[in-house]
Design an enzyme around this catalytic site. Structure first.
Site, short mmCIF file in Angstrom:
data_model
loop_
_atom_site.label_atom_id
_atom_site.label_comp_id
_atom_site.label_asym_id
_atom_site.label_seq_id
_atom_site.Cartn_x
_atom_site.Cartn_y
_atom_site.Cartn_z
N LYS A 70 0.84 -1.21 0.00
CA LYS A 70 0.00 0.00 0.00
C LYS A 70 0.87 1.25 0.00
O LYS A 70 0.62 2.20 -0.75
CB LYS A 70 -0.90 0.01 1.25
CG LYS A 70 -1.63 1.32 1.46
CD LYS A 70 -2.49 1.32 2.70
CE LYS A 70 -1.79 1.72 3.96
NZ LYS A 70 -1.52 3.16 4.12
N ASN A 71 1.89 1.25 0.84
CA ASN A 71 2.68 2.47 1.01
C ASN A 71 3.61 2.76 -0.17
O ASN A 71 4.24 3.82 -0.22
CB ASN A 71 3.50 2.41 2.31
CG ASN A 71 2.61 2.62 3.53
OD1 ASN A 71 1.40 2.85 3.39
ND2 ASN A 71 3.19 2.54 4.71
N CYS A 174 -4.42 8.14 9.80
CA CYS A 174 -4.69 7.37 11.02
C CYS A 174 -4.57 8.28 12.24
O CYS A 174 -3.75 9.20 12.27
CB CYS A 174 -3.67 6.25 11.15
SG CYS A 174 -4.14 4.75 10.32
N ARG A 179 0.46 14.80 13.43
CA ARG A 179 1.20 14.50 12.20
C ARG A 179 1.30 15.77 11.37
O ARG A 179 0.52 15.99 10.45
CB ARG A 179 0.53 13.36 11.45
CG ARG A 179 0.58 12.07 12.24
CD ARG A 179 -0.12 10.94 11.55
NE ARG A 179 0.69 10.33 10.53
CZ ARG A 179 0.29 9.27 9.83
NH1 ARG A 179 -0.88 8.74 10.04
NH2 ARG A 179 1.08 8.74 8.91
N ASP A 364 4.97 0.63 11.89
CA ASP A 364 3.76 -0.01 11.36
C ASP A 364 3.63 -1.48 11.77
O ASP A 364 2.63 -2.12 11.45
CB ASP A 364 3.72 0.11 9.83
CG ASP A 364 3.35 1.51 9.37
OD1 ASP A 364 2.96 2.33 10.21
OD2 ASP A 364 3.46 1.78 8.15
N ARG A 456 -8.70 -0.48 4.84
CA ARG A 456 -7.83 0.54 4.25
C ARG A 456 -6.51 -0.07 3.79
O ARG A 456 -5.90 0.42 2.85
CB ARG A 456 -7.52 1.64 5.28
CG ARG A 456 -8.67 2.56 5.57
CD ARG A 456 -8.21 3.72 6.43
NE ARG A 456 -6.97 4.26 5.89
CZ ARG A 456 -5.99 4.79 6.62
NH1 ARG A 456 -6.11 4.87 7.92
NH2 ARG A 456 -4.90 5.24 6.06
C1 UD1 Z 1 4.45 6.99 6.43
C2 UD1 Z 1 3.62 5.74 6.24
C3 UD1 Z 1 3.10 5.25 7.58
C4 UD1 Z 1 4.26 5.05 8.54
C5 UD1 Z 1 5.12 6.29 8.62
C6 UD1 Z 1 6.40 6.07 9.44
C7 UD1 Z 1 2.64 5.84 4.03
C8 UD1 Z 1 1.42 6.04 3.21
N1 UD1 Z 1 2.51 6.04 5.36
O1 UD1 Z 1 3.60 7.99 7.00
O2 UD1 Z 1 2.42 4.02 7.34
O3 UD1 Z 1 3.74 4.76 9.83
O4 UD1 Z 1 5.54 6.70 7.30
O5 UD1 Z 1 7.12 5.01 8.95
O6 UD1 Z 1 3.69 5.52 3.52
N2 UD1 Z 1 6.72 14.64 10.76
C9 UD1 Z 1 6.93 15.96 11.06
N3 UD1 Z 1 6.75 16.89 10.08
C10 UD1 Z 1 6.38 16.53 8.81
C11 UD1 Z 1 6.18 15.16 8.52
C12 UD1 Z 1 6.36 14.24 9.51
O7 UD1 Z 1 7.26 16.31 12.20
O8 UD1 Z 1 6.23 17.42 7.96
C13 UD1 Z 1 6.90 13.63 11.82
C14 UD1 Z 1 5.64 12.81 12.11
O9 UD1 Z 1 4.80 13.47 13.00
C15 UD1 Z 1 6.23 11.55 12.68
C16 UD1 Z 1 7.53 11.39 11.90
O10 UD1 Z 1 7.83 12.68 11.35
O11 UD1 Z 1 6.51 11.74 14.04
C17 UD1 Z 1 7.48 10.38 10.80
O12 UD1 Z 1 6.37 10.65 9.97
P1 UD1 Z 1 6.40 10.34 8.41
O13 UD1 Z 1 7.57 9.47 8.12
O14 UD1 Z 1 6.28 11.61 7.67
O15 UD1 Z 1 5.07 9.51 8.25
P2 UD1 Z 1 4.08 9.51 7.02
O16 UD1 Z 1 4.82 9.80 5.77
O17 UD1 Z 1 2.89 10.30 7.34
#
Ligand code: UD1
Length: 478
Positions: A70-71, A174, A179, A364, A456
Protein backbone atom coordinates in the site's frame (compact mmCIF):
# COMPACT_ATOMS: atom_id res chain seq x y z
CA UNK A 1 5.15 31.34 10.56
CA UNK A 2 2.34 31.81 13.03
CA UNK A 3 0.12 29.90 10.68
CA UNK A 4 2.63 27.08 10.50
CA UNK A 5 2.22 26.44 14.18
CA UNK A 6 -1.45 25.79 13.60
CA UNK A 7 -0.42 22.79 11.49
CA UNK A 8 0.63 20.96 14.62
CA UNK A 9 -2.94 20.27 15.64
CA UNK A 10 -3.69 16.60 16.30
CA UNK A 11 -5.51 14.97 13.43
CA UNK A 12 -8.42 12.72 14.21
CA UNK A 13 -9.20 10.31 11.44
CA UNK A 14 -11.58 8.20 13.40
CA UNK A 15 -14.88 9.74 12.42
CA UNK A 16 -17.27 7.64 10.42
CA UNK A 17 -18.03 10.59 8.21
CA UNK A 18 -14.55 10.66 6.83
CA UNK A 19 -14.78 7.11 5.70
CA UNK A 20 -18.27 7.30 4.33
CA UNK A 21 -18.84 9.84 1.61
CA UNK A 22 -22.46 10.97 1.53
CA UNK A 23 -23.28 10.15 -2.08
CA UNK A 24 -22.49 7.08 -4.14
CA UNK A 25 -19.69 7.52 -6.60
CA UNK A 26 -18.99 5.85 -9.86
CA UNK A 27 -15.45 5.23 -10.95
CA UNK A 28 -15.30 6.14 -14.61
CA UNK A 29 -12.46 4.74 -16.63
CA UNK A 30 -10.98 5.85 -19.93
CA UNK A 31 -13.72 3.90 -21.60
CA UNK A 32 -16.26 5.91 -19.66
CA UNK A 33 -17.97 3.07 -17.89
CA UNK A 34 -18.35 2.12 -14.30
CA UNK A 35 -15.61 -0.13 -13.15
CA UNK A 36 -17.00 -3.10 -11.26
CA UNK A 37 -13.85 -4.35 -9.50
CA UNK A 38 -13.82 -1.30 -7.26
CA UNK A 39 -15.85 -1.44 -4.12
CA UNK A 40 -17.98 1.61 -3.53
CA UNK A 41 -16.69 3.34 -0.43
CA UNK A 42 -19.99 4.80 0.46
CA UNK A 43 -22.61 2.15 0.76
CA UNK A 44 -24.29 3.07 4.00
CA UNK A 45 -25.10 -0.49 4.89
CA UNK A 46 -22.36 -3.02 4.93
CA UNK A 47 -18.78 -2.29 5.48
CA UNK A 48 -18.98 0.59 7.94
CA UNK A 49 -20.78 -1.60 10.39
CA UNK A 50 -19.02 -4.83 9.43
CA UNK A 51 -17.37 -6.82 12.16
CA UNK A 52 -14.92 -9.66 12.05
CA UNK A 53 -15.44 -12.70 14.20
CA UNK A 54 -12.43 -14.82 15.10
CA UNK A 55 -12.60 -18.14 16.89
CA UNK A 56 -9.14 -18.44 18.32
CA UNK A 57 -6.96 -21.46 18.93
CA UNK A 58 -6.53 -22.67 15.36
CA UNK A 59 -2.93 -23.24 14.30
CA UNK A 60 -2.14 -21.52 11.00
CA UNK A 61 -0.66 -23.81 8.37
CA UNK A 62 -0.34 -23.17 4.66
CA UNK A 63 0.70 -20.31 2.43
CA UNK A 64 -0.29 -16.69 1.97
CA UNK A 65 0.42 -14.59 -1.12
CA UNK A 66 1.78 -11.20 -0.10
CA UNK A 67 0.09 -8.26 -1.86
CA UNK A 68 1.64 -5.19 -3.38
CA UNK A 69 2.64 -2.61 -0.78
CA UNK A 70 0.00 0.00 0.00
CA UNK A 71 2.68 2.47 1.01
CA UNK A 72 4.39 2.13 -2.37
CA UNK A 73 1.23 1.92 -4.49
CA UNK A 74 -0.10 5.24 -3.18
CA UNK A 75 2.95 7.42 -4.02
CA UNK A 76 3.43 5.53 -7.30
CA UNK A 77 -0.11 6.42 -8.28
CA UNK A 78 0.57 10.03 -7.30
CA UNK A 79 3.69 10.03 -9.50
CA UNK A 80 1.35 9.72 -12.49
CA UNK A 81 0.62 13.45 -12.02
CA UNK A 82 4.18 14.22 -13.12
CA UNK A 83 3.70 13.11 -16.71
CA UNK A 84 1.29 13.49 -19.62
CA UNK A 85 2.10 9.91 -20.63
CA UNK A 86 0.60 6.70 -19.27
CA UNK A 87 1.96 5.13 -16.12
CA UNK A 88 1.09 1.44 -15.84
CA UNK A 89 1.22 0.05 -12.32
CA UNK A 90 1.02 -3.69 -11.73
CA UNK A 91 0.29 -5.62 -8.55
CA UNK A 92 -1.74 -2.75 -7.05
CA UNK A 93 -3.55 -4.03 -3.94
CA UNK A 94 -7.35 -3.81 -3.82
CA UNK A 95 -7.75 -1.50 -0.86
CA UNK A 96 -10.05 1.28 0.27
CA UNK A 97 -7.09 3.70 0.34
CA UNK A 98 -6.26 2.87 -3.29
CA UNK A 99 -9.88 3.49 -4.32
CA UNK A 100 -9.93 6.78 -2.50
CA UNK A 101 -6.71 7.94 -4.14
CA UNK A 102 -8.13 7.02 -7.54
CA UNK A 103 -11.02 9.36 -6.81
CA UNK A 104 -8.63 12.12 -5.81
CA UNK A 105 -6.51 11.67 -8.95
CA UNK A 106 -9.59 11.61 -11.13
CA UNK A 107 -10.55 14.95 -9.67
CA UNK A 108 -7.26 16.34 -11.01
CA UNK A 109 -8.08 14.96 -14.46
CA UNK A 110 -6.24 11.65 -14.42
CA UNK A 111 -7.82 9.08 -16.74
CA UNK A 112 -7.69 5.58 -15.39
CA UNK A 113 -8.26 2.13 -16.68
CA UNK A 114 -8.13 -1.08 -14.74
CA UNK A 115 -7.15 -4.17 -16.72
CA UNK A 116 -9.63 -6.98 -16.51
CA UNK A 117 -8.61 -10.26 -14.97
CA UNK A 118 -6.90 -12.56 -17.44
CA UNK A 119 -7.85 -16.21 -17.86
CA UNK A 120 -5.96 -18.40 -15.39
CA UNK A 121 -4.66 -15.32 -13.58
CA UNK A 122 -3.96 -16.01 -9.93
CA UNK A 123 -6.72 -14.46 -7.77
CA UNK A 124 -4.11 -13.14 -5.42
CA UNK A 125 -2.30 -11.04 -8.01
CA UNK A 126 -3.08 -7.36 -7.61
CA UNK A 127 -4.64 -5.17 -10.24
CA UNK A 128 -2.98 -3.47 -13.18
CA UNK A 129 -3.95 0.17 -13.38
CA UNK A 130 -3.20 2.55 -16.27
CA UNK A 131 -3.03 6.20 -15.18
CA UNK A 132 -2.85 9.03 -17.72
CA UNK A 133 -2.63 12.63 -16.58
CA UNK A 134 -2.66 14.05 -20.11
CA UNK A 135 -3.87 17.36 -18.79
CA UNK A 136 -4.37 18.42 -15.21
CA UNK A 137 -7.82 19.96 -15.07
CA UNK A 138 -7.80 21.01 -11.41
CA UNK A 139 -4.82 21.71 -9.14
CA UNK A 140 -6.96 21.75 -5.99
CA UNK A 141 -7.17 18.68 -3.77
CA UNK A 142 -10.27 19.30 -1.64
CA UNK A 143 -10.74 18.79 2.07
CA UNK A 144 -13.55 16.24 1.60
CA UNK A 145 -11.11 13.86 -0.08
CA UNK A 146 -7.69 14.67 1.42
CA UNK A 147 -8.97 14.63 5.00
CA UNK A 148 -9.75 10.92 4.66
CA UNK A 149 -6.23 9.82 3.84
CA UNK A 150 -3.01 11.49 4.79
CA UNK A 151 -0.95 10.23 1.86
CA UNK A 152 -3.16 12.14 -0.57
CA UNK A 153 -1.40 15.29 0.68
CA UNK A 154 1.58 14.08 -1.33
CA UNK A 155 -0.09 15.27 -4.55
CA UNK A 156 1.20 18.72 -3.53
CA UNK A 157 4.78 18.30 -4.82
CA UNK A 158 3.92 16.69 -8.18
CA UNK A 159 1.08 19.16 -8.94
CA UNK A 160 3.33 22.09 -8.10
CA UNK A 161 6.18 20.72 -10.21
CA UNK A 162 3.95 20.05 -13.21
CA UNK A 163 1.56 23.03 -13.05
CA UNK A 164 3.54 25.63 -11.03
CA UNK A 165 0.70 25.85 -8.53
CA UNK A 166 -1.30 23.61 -6.22
CA UNK A 167 -3.88 24.01 -3.50
CA UNK A 168 -4.11 21.01 -1.22
CA UNK A 169 -6.13 20.61 1.95
CA UNK A 170 -4.21 19.86 5.11
CA UNK A 171 -4.34 16.09 5.55
CA UNK A 172 -6.06 13.45 7.65
CA UNK A 173 -4.82 9.91 8.21
CA UNK A 174 -4.69 7.37 11.02
CA UNK A 175 -5.35 8.82 14.45
CA UNK A 176 -1.88 7.97 15.69
CA UNK A 177 -0.75 11.30 17.01
CA UNK A 178 0.18 14.73 15.82
CA UNK A 179 1.20 14.50 12.20
CA UNK A 180 2.41 17.88 10.99
CA UNK A 181 3.45 18.71 7.43
CA UNK A 182 6.13 21.30 8.18
CA UNK A 183 8.88 19.17 6.60
CA UNK A 184 6.92 18.83 3.35
CA UNK A 185 6.46 22.58 3.17
CA UNK A 186 10.07 23.32 4.10
CA UNK A 187 11.29 21.04 1.30
CA UNK A 188 9.04 22.66 -1.32
CA UNK A 189 10.09 26.13 -0.15
CA UNK A 190 13.71 25.08 -0.60
CA UNK A 191 12.80 24.24 -4.19
CA UNK A 192 11.57 27.81 -4.65
CA UNK A 193 7.86 27.50 -3.90
CA UNK A 194 5.96 30.25 -2.21
CA UNK A 195 3.66 28.72 0.39
CA UNK A 196 0.66 30.17 2.21
CA UNK A 197 -1.90 28.55 4.47
CA UNK A 198 -5.40 29.73 3.59
CA UNK A 199 -8.56 28.37 5.16
CA UNK A 200 -7.13 24.95 5.96
CA UNK A 201 -5.43 24.67 2.58
CA UNK A 202 -1.79 24.78 1.60
CA UNK A 203 -1.49 27.07 -1.39
CA UNK A 204 1.83 26.62 -3.18
CA UNK A 205 3.02 28.64 -6.15
CA UNK A 206 6.18 28.61 -8.22
CA UNK A 207 5.37 30.80 -11.23
CA UNK A 208 8.86 30.43 -12.67
CA UNK A 209 8.99 26.71 -11.95
CA UNK A 210 10.88 24.88 -9.22
CA UNK A 211 14.67 25.02 -9.02
CA UNK A 212 16.97 22.41 -7.58
CA UNK A 213 18.50 22.97 -4.15
CA UNK A 214 19.98 21.22 -1.14
CA UNK A 215 17.26 19.99 1.23
CA UNK A 216 18.40 18.83 4.65
CA UNK A 217 15.63 17.20 6.65
CA UNK A 218 16.05 17.73 10.42
CA UNK A 219 13.97 14.59 10.98
CA UNK A 220 13.37 11.53 8.82
CA UNK A 221 9.96 11.69 7.15
CA UNK A 222 8.68 9.19 4.62
CA UNK A 223 6.01 11.50 3.22
CA UNK A 224 8.21 14.61 3.04
CA UNK A 225 10.88 12.57 1.23
CA UNK A 226 8.29 11.35 -1.30
CA UNK A 227 7.02 14.89 -1.84
CA UNK A 228 10.50 16.41 -2.24
CA UNK A 229 11.70 13.57 -4.46
CA UNK A 230 8.75 13.73 -6.84
CA UNK A 231 8.78 17.53 -7.05
CA UNK A 232 12.52 17.75 -7.68
CA UNK A 233 12.43 15.43 -10.70
CA UNK A 234 10.97 18.36 -12.69
CA UNK A 235 12.94 21.15 -10.97
CA UNK A 236 15.66 22.99 -12.87
CA UNK A 237 19.14 21.76 -11.97
CA UNK A 238 20.31 19.49 -9.20
CA UNK A 239 18.59 18.70 -5.91
CA UNK A 240 20.28 16.92 -3.04
CA UNK A 241 18.02 15.52 -0.34
CA UNK A 242 19.90 14.77 2.88
CA UNK A 243 18.57 12.70 5.76
CA UNK A 244 16.05 11.25 3.34
CA UNK A 245 13.88 8.36 4.52
CA UNK A 246 15.27 5.06 3.22
CA UNK A 247 12.13 2.94 3.29
CA UNK A 248 11.98 0.38 0.44
CA UNK A 249 8.78 2.07 -0.76
CA UNK A 250 10.78 5.25 -1.43
CA UNK A 251 13.32 3.27 -3.44
CA UNK A 252 10.46 1.67 -5.37
CA UNK A 253 9.09 5.10 -6.27
CA UNK A 254 12.57 6.40 -7.18
CA UNK A 255 13.11 3.42 -9.46
CA UNK A 256 9.76 4.00 -11.15
CA UNK A 257 10.61 7.70 -11.57
CA UNK A 258 13.85 6.71 -13.29
CA UNK A 259 11.88 4.44 -15.64
CA UNK A 260 9.81 7.55 -16.42
CA UNK A 261 12.98 9.39 -17.39
CA UNK A 262 13.93 11.01 -14.07
CA UNK A 263 17.57 11.10 -12.99
CA UNK A 264 17.63 9.99 -9.37
CA UNK A 265 20.74 8.48 -7.81
CA UNK A 266 21.67 7.42 -4.30
CA UNK A 267 18.52 5.25 -4.21
CA UNK A 268 18.31 3.33 -0.94
CA UNK A 269 20.66 5.70 0.87
CA UNK A 270 19.87 8.71 3.04
CA UNK A 271 21.22 11.11 0.41
CA UNK A 272 19.28 11.31 -2.83
CA UNK A 273 20.63 13.26 -5.81
CA UNK A 274 18.18 14.34 -8.47
CA UNK A 275 19.08 16.01 -11.76
CA UNK A 276 15.91 17.75 -12.88
CA UNK A 277 14.55 17.03 -16.37
CA UNK A 278 12.17 19.01 -18.62
CA UNK A 279 9.49 16.35 -18.66
CA UNK A 280 8.84 12.76 -17.70
CA UNK A 281 7.42 9.96 -19.83
CA UNK A 282 5.37 6.87 -19.18
CA UNK A 283 6.52 3.63 -17.54
CA UNK A 284 5.43 0.14 -16.63
CA UNK A 285 6.14 -0.72 -13.03
CA UNK A 286 5.38 -3.55 -10.63
CA UNK A 287 4.57 -2.51 -7.04
CA UNK A 288 6.92 -4.20 -4.57
CA UNK A 289 5.68 -6.71 -1.97
CA UNK A 290 4.19 -5.29 1.21
CA UNK A 291 6.68 -5.71 4.04
CA UNK A 292 4.13 -4.63 6.65
CA UNK A 293 1.60 -7.20 5.48
CA UNK A 294 4.45 -9.75 5.49
CA UNK A 295 5.38 -8.91 9.07
CA UNK A 296 1.74 -9.01 10.11
CA UNK A 297 1.15 -12.55 8.81
CA UNK A 298 4.51 -13.65 10.19
CA UNK A 299 3.33 -12.65 13.64
CA UNK A 300 -0.06 -14.28 13.08
CA UNK A 301 1.69 -17.54 12.19
CA UNK A 302 4.04 -17.20 15.16
CA UNK A 303 1.35 -16.51 17.78
CA UNK A 304 -0.59 -19.64 16.77
CA UNK A 305 2.55 -21.79 16.70
CA UNK A 306 1.93 -22.57 13.03
CA UNK A 307 3.96 -23.01 9.86
CA UNK A 308 3.20 -20.57 7.04
CA UNK A 309 4.92 -19.73 3.76
CA UNK A 310 4.61 -16.03 2.90
CA UNK A 311 4.83 -16.14 -0.88
CA UNK A 312 6.55 -13.26 -2.60
CA UNK A 313 7.75 -11.74 0.69
CA UNK A 314 11.02 -9.82 0.58
CA UNK A 315 13.18 -10.89 3.53
CA UNK A 316 15.75 -8.24 2.63
CA UNK A 317 13.24 -5.51 3.55
CA UNK A 318 12.53 -6.96 6.96
CA UNK A 319 15.88 -7.46 8.70
CA UNK A 320 14.87 -5.77 11.96
CA UNK A 321 11.55 -7.57 12.17
CA UNK A 322 13.04 -10.98 11.35
CA UNK A 323 15.76 -10.47 13.96
CA UNK A 324 13.06 -9.71 16.53
CA UNK A 325 11.12 -12.83 15.57
CA UNK A 326 14.25 -15.00 15.81
CA UNK A 327 15.04 -13.52 19.23
CA UNK A 328 11.50 -14.44 20.26
CA UNK A 329 12.19 -18.05 19.31
CA UNK A 330 10.39 -18.11 15.97
CA UNK A 331 11.96 -20.01 13.09
CA UNK A 332 12.44 -17.90 9.97
CA UNK A 333 13.64 -19.35 6.66
CA UNK A 334 13.99 -17.25 3.50
CA UNK A 335 14.17 -18.79 0.05
CA UNK A 336 13.50 -17.68 -3.50
CA UNK A 337 9.74 -18.02 -3.17
CA UNK A 338 9.35 -16.04 0.04
CA UNK A 339 9.60 -16.50 3.78
CA UNK A 340 8.64 -19.50 5.88
CA UNK A 341 7.66 -18.77 9.47
CA UNK A 342 7.23 -21.56 12.00
CA UNK A 343 7.36 -22.29 15.71
CA UNK A 344 7.92 -25.63 17.34
CA UNK A 345 5.55 -25.37 20.27
CA UNK A 346 7.92 -23.68 22.74
CA UNK A 347 6.84 -20.48 24.55
CA UNK A 348 7.92 -17.21 22.99
CA UNK A 349 10.84 -15.33 24.54
CA UNK A 350 10.27 -11.68 25.50
CA UNK A 351 12.14 -9.03 23.52
CA UNK A 352 13.02 -5.34 23.74
CA UNK A 353 12.43 -3.14 20.69
CA UNK A 354 12.46 0.55 19.74
CA UNK A 355 10.60 1.55 16.59
CA UNK A 356 12.85 3.49 14.22
CA UNK A 357 12.94 4.75 10.64
CA UNK A 358 14.02 2.10 8.11
CA UNK A 359 16.11 -0.04 8.42
CA UNK A 360 15.04 -0.04 12.08
CA UNK A 361 11.98 -1.85 13.41
CA UNK A 362 8.92 -0.31 11.67
CA UNK A 363 6.35 1.59 13.67
CA UNK A 364 3.76 -0.01 11.36
CA UNK A 365 4.55 -3.39 12.97
CA UNK A 366 4.68 -2.18 16.57
CA UNK A 367 1.07 -3.06 17.41
CA UNK A 368 1.38 -6.51 15.82
CA UNK A 369 4.60 -7.24 17.74
CA UNK A 370 2.90 -6.18 20.93
CA UNK A 371 0.08 -8.63 20.26
CA UNK A 372 2.66 -11.39 19.80
CA UNK A 373 4.52 -10.46 22.99
CA UNK A 374 1.32 -10.68 25.08
CA UNK A 375 1.92 -14.46 24.95
CA UNK A 376 5.69 -14.42 25.67
CA UNK A 377 7.30 -15.95 28.72
CA UNK A 378 8.36 -12.76 30.53
CA UNK A 379 8.31 -8.98 30.13
CA UNK A 380 8.94 -7.31 26.77
CA UNK A 381 9.67 -3.62 26.35
CA UNK A 382 8.39 -1.83 23.26
CA UNK A 383 9.30 1.82 22.76
CA UNK A 384 7.49 3.88 20.13
CA UNK A 385 9.79 6.64 18.88
CA UNK A 386 8.02 7.69 15.65
CA UNK A 387 4.46 8.61 16.67
CA UNK A 388 3.49 9.81 20.13
CA UNK A 389 -0.02 8.38 20.25
CA UNK A 390 0.37 4.96 18.78
CA UNK A 391 -0.69 2.84 21.73
CA UNK A 392 -4.45 2.86 21.26
CA UNK A 393 -4.43 -0.90 20.79
CA UNK A 394 -3.17 -1.36 24.36
CA UNK A 395 -6.55 -0.96 26.04
CA UNK A 396 -8.17 -3.24 23.47
CA UNK A 397 -5.48 -5.92 23.92
CA UNK A 398 -6.14 -5.62 27.65
CA UNK A 399 -9.78 -6.56 26.97
CA UNK A 400 -8.46 -9.87 25.66
CA UNK A 401 -6.51 -10.41 28.87
CA UNK A 402 -3.14 -8.89 27.93
CA UNK A 403 -1.04 -7.42 30.74
CA UNK A 404 0.49 -4.18 29.45
CA UNK A 405 1.71 -1.16 31.41
CA UNK A 406 2.35 2.11 29.60
CA UNK A 407 5.00 4.59 30.72
CA UNK A 408 5.29 7.50 28.30
CA UNK A 409 6.58 6.22 24.99
CA UNK A 410 7.21 2.71 26.35
CA UNK A 411 4.97 -0.29 26.80
CA UNK A 412 5.95 -3.06 29.21
CA UNK A 413 4.21 -6.22 28.08
CA UNK A 414 4.09 -9.04 30.62
CA UNK A 415 3.29 -12.27 28.83
CA UNK A 416 0.22 -14.20 29.95
CA UNK A 417 -0.55 -17.92 29.65
CA UNK A 418 -3.69 -17.34 27.68
CA UNK A 419 -5.84 -14.65 26.10
CA UNK A 420 -9.63 -14.79 26.19
CA UNK A 421 -11.91 -13.69 23.33
CA UNK A 422 -13.90 -10.45 23.75
CA UNK A 423 -15.51 -7.62 21.79
CA UNK A 424 -12.82 -5.17 20.70
CA UNK A 425 -12.68 -1.96 18.69
CA UNK A 426 -10.29 -1.15 15.85
CA UNK A 427 -8.80 2.31 16.30
CA UNK A 428 -6.42 2.59 13.38
CA UNK A 429 -5.14 0.49 10.54
CA UNK A 430 -2.24 -1.34 12.18
CA UNK A 431 -3.82 -1.41 15.63
CA UNK A 432 -6.83 -3.22 14.20
CA UNK A 433 -4.77 -6.02 12.76
CA UNK A 434 -2.95 -6.48 16.08
CA UNK A 435 -6.34 -7.36 17.56
CA UNK A 436 -6.86 -9.95 14.82
CA UNK A 437 -3.48 -11.48 15.71
CA UNK A 438 -4.35 -11.62 19.40
CA UNK A 439 -7.82 -12.97 18.55
CA UNK A 440 -6.24 -15.86 16.62
CA UNK A 441 -4.56 -17.00 19.84
CA UNK A 442 -7.37 -16.16 22.26
CA UNK A 443 -9.73 -18.79 23.62
CA UNK A 444 -13.30 -18.41 22.36
CA UNK A 445 -14.67 -15.71 20.10
CA UNK A 446 -13.20 -12.27 19.49
CA UNK A 447 -15.38 -9.79 17.61
CA UNK A 448 -13.58 -6.86 16.03
CA UNK A 449 -15.64 -3.73 15.41
CA UNK A 450 -14.88 -0.86 12.99
CA UNK A 451 -13.42 -3.17 10.42
CA UNK A 452 -13.22 -0.34 7.88
CA UNK A 453 -9.82 0.52 9.35
CA UNK A 454 -8.57 -2.91 8.25
CA UNK A 455 -10.01 -2.51 4.76
CA UNK A 456 -7.83 0.54 4.25
CA UNK A 457 -4.68 -1.54 4.23
CA UNK A 458 -5.18 -5.32 4.20
CA UNK A 459 -6.34 -7.01 1.02
CA UNK A 460 -8.68 -10.01 1.53
CA UNK A 461 -7.47 -10.53 5.09
CA UNK A 462 -10.16 -13.03 6.05
CA UNK A 463 -9.61 -15.16 2.93
CA UNK A 464 -5.84 -15.24 3.46
CA UNK A 465 -6.21 -16.35 7.07
CA UNK A 466 -9.01 -18.82 6.31
CA UNK A 467 -6.82 -20.49 3.69
CA UNK A 468 -4.36 -21.31 6.48
CA UNK A 469 -7.04 -22.82 8.71
CA UNK A 470 -8.07 -19.80 10.79
CA UNK A 471 -11.68 -19.48 11.81
CA UNK A 472 -12.24 -15.87 10.72
CA UNK A 473 -15.48 -14.55 9.36
CA UNK A 474 -16.81 -11.17 8.32
CA UNK A 475 -20.18 -10.35 9.81
CA UNK A 476 -21.74 -8.00 7.31
CA UNK A 477 -24.23 -5.48 8.59
CA UNK A 478 -27.47 -4.64 6.86
C1 UD1 B 1 4.45 6.99 6.43
C2 UD1 B 1 3.62 5.74 6.24
C3 UD1 B 1 3.10 5.25 7.58
C4 UD1 B 1 4.26 5.05 8.54
C5 UD1 B 1 5.12 6.29 8.62
C6 UD1 B 1 6.40 6.07 9.44
C7 UD1 B 1 2.64 5.84 4.03
C8 UD1 B 1 1.42 6.04 3.21
N1 UD1 B 1 2.51 6.04 5.36
O1 UD1 B 1 3.60 7.99 7.00
O2 UD1 B 1 2.42 4.02 7.34
O3 UD1 B 1 3.74 4.76 9.83
O4 UD1 B 1 5.54 6.70 7.30
O5 UD1 B 1 7.12 5.01 8.95
O6 UD1 B 1 3.69 5.52 3.52
N2 UD1 B 1 6.72 14.64 10.76
C9 UD1 B 1 6.93 15.96 11.06
N3 UD1 B 1 6.75 16.89 10.08
C10 UD1 B 1 6.38 16.53 8.81
C11 UD1 B 1 6.18 15.16 8.52
C12 UD1 B 1 6.36 14.24 9.51
O7 UD1 B 1 7.26 16.31 12.20
O8 UD1 B 1 6.23 17.42 7.96
C13 UD1 B 1 6.90 13.63 11.82
C14 UD1 B 1 5.64 12.81 12.11
O9 UD1 B 1 4.80 13.47 13.00
C15 UD1 B 1 6.23 11.55 12.68
C16 UD1 B 1 7.53 11.39 11.90
O10 UD1 B 1 7.83 12.68 11.35
O11 UD1 B 1 6.51 11.74 14.04
C17 UD1 B 1 7.48 10.38 10.80
O12 UD1 B 1 6.37 10.65 9.97
P1 UD1 B 1 6.40 10.34 8.41
O13 UD1 B 1 7.57 9.47 8.12
O14 UD1 B 1 6.28 11.61 7.67
O15 UD1 B 1 5.07 9.51 8.25
P2 UD1 B 1 4.08 9.51 7.02
O16 UD1 B 1 4.82 9.80 5.77
O17 UD1 B 1 2.89 10.30 7.34
Amino acid sequence: MKQRRALRKPINDDSVERVAPKRPYVLVTDAGHENPPFKRLDQPTGFLMDRISIRGGKILNGSIQISGAKNAALPLMIASLLTAKTLILRNVPRLADVNLLLRILRNHGVDMMVEGKRAKQDESVGETIHLSARSIVDTTAPYELVSRMRASFWVLGPLLARCSEAKVSLPGGCAIGTRPVDLHLMALEQLGANIEIEGGYVVARAPKGLRGNRIVFPKVSVGATHNALMASTLARGETIIENAAREPEISDVAECLNKMGARVSGIGSSTLQIQGVEELGGADHMVLADRIETGTYAMAAAITGGDVLLKGARADHLDAMLLALRQAGVKVEADGSGLRISRNGNRLYPINIDTLPYPGFPTDLQAQLMALMTMADGVSTIRETIFENRFMHVQELARLGADIALAGDTAHVRGVDKLMGAQVMATDLRASVSLVIAGLAAEGETVLHRVYHLDRGFETLEAKLQACGASVERLTAG
